[in-house]
Design a protein around this motif. Sequence first.
Motif, mmCIF file in Angstrom:
data_model
loop_
_atom_site.group_PDB
_atom_site.id
_atom_site.type_symbol
_atom_site.label_atom_id
_atom_site.label_comp_id
_atom_site.label_asym_id
_atom_site.label_seq_id
_atom_site.Cartn_x
_atom_site.Cartn_y
_atom_site.Cartn_z
ATOM 1 N N ALA A 152 0.790 -1.423 0.038
ATOM 2 C CA ALA A 152 0.176 0.143 0.307
ATOM 3 C C ALA A 152 0.706 0.901 -0.127
ATOM 4 O O ALA A 152 0.192 2.872 0.369
ATOM 5 C CB ALA A 152 -0.679 0.184 1.026
ATOM 6 N N ARG A 153 2.428 1.173 -0.343
ATOM 7 C CA ARG A 153 2.931 2.727 -1.013
ATOM 8 C C ARG A 153 2.062 3.527 -1.226
ATOM 9 O O ARG A 153 1.941 2.573 -2.393
ATOM 10 C CB ARG A 153 4.380 2.494 -0.227
ATOM 11 N N ALA A 154 2.585 4.934 -0.810
ATOM 12 C CA ALA A 154 2.008 5.487 -1.936
ATOM 13 C C ALA A 154 2.885 6.186 -3.082
ATOM 14 O O ALA A 154 2.924 6.743 -4.075
ATOM 15 C CB ALA A 154 1.532 6.639 -1.114
ATOM 16 N N ASP A 155 4.489 5.426 -2.789
ATOM 17 C CA ASP A 155 5.842 6.241 -3.650
ATOM 18 C C ASP A 155 5.950 5.442 -4.547
ATOM 19 O O ASP A 155 5.589 3.796 -4.185
ATOM 20 C CB ASP A 155 6.586 7.303 -2.572
ATOM 21 N N ALA A 156 6.776 5.369 -5.684
ATOM 22 C CA ALA A 156 7.239 4.925 -6.868
ATOM 23 C C ALA A 156 8.602 4.180 -6.451
ATOM 24 O O ALA A 156 9.020 2.735 -6.937
ATOM 25 C CB ALA A 156 7.365 5.537 -8.207
#
Length: 228
Positions: A152-156
Amino acid sequence: MSTDPDRARTLRRRHMHERQAVIFGVLLAALAVAGLGAAAVYTGTLGVPSLSRGFSSPAPAAGVTAPPCPPEGAAPVPYAQVTVNVFNGAKVLGLAAQTATALTSRGFVVATTANSSETVTGTARIRFGAAGVAAAYTLAAQLSAAVLVLDARADATVDITVGTGYTGLIAADAITLDPAVPFAAPTGCVPISQITLPPPPTATGAATEAPPQDGAETPAPPATPATG
């Protein structure tokens, strides 16, 4: 005293009644069996394969092992645009630093190298969020049979935990990534919208890892060099 015709009529009526009783008995038995079968199907006790076809499959549960499908049109990312956190899940001293050096030599940006609290079997596990799917597939092309896991991380950013089966990167000249050619969806992959996501990673690594700083590592033995 009854005559022969009367006796014959009596016998015919008796035989007719007996046949009717048998017919009604068979019909009642068939109805009872059909009712029991219908009740079993309704309650789920009895499965009927023909009834299960043609319905959509339920969404996979958390921890599904199938890889997430790349979004339509997702293409390889330039190595310099892929930020990687490298973790040692094989308990081989210095393996995270060694892998990081190999990736850096190809142009990847390594943000963190550290030991993993888990032992990972197989070549490697790659964890990433929805924003990093193309980056993760680009990284996975450098290895043989890496396992892809969406979180679920938001960054790439992308986390790679090298495992006990890791022997190095695939030779650079054997990798045929073309930025103009989108990734093909692997057989059996699961659309991102159907995956129940595990928690995002912590500040020091993947969600299930709590590695110490890379300074705790010592150089890897020369018997386990990384290719490339």
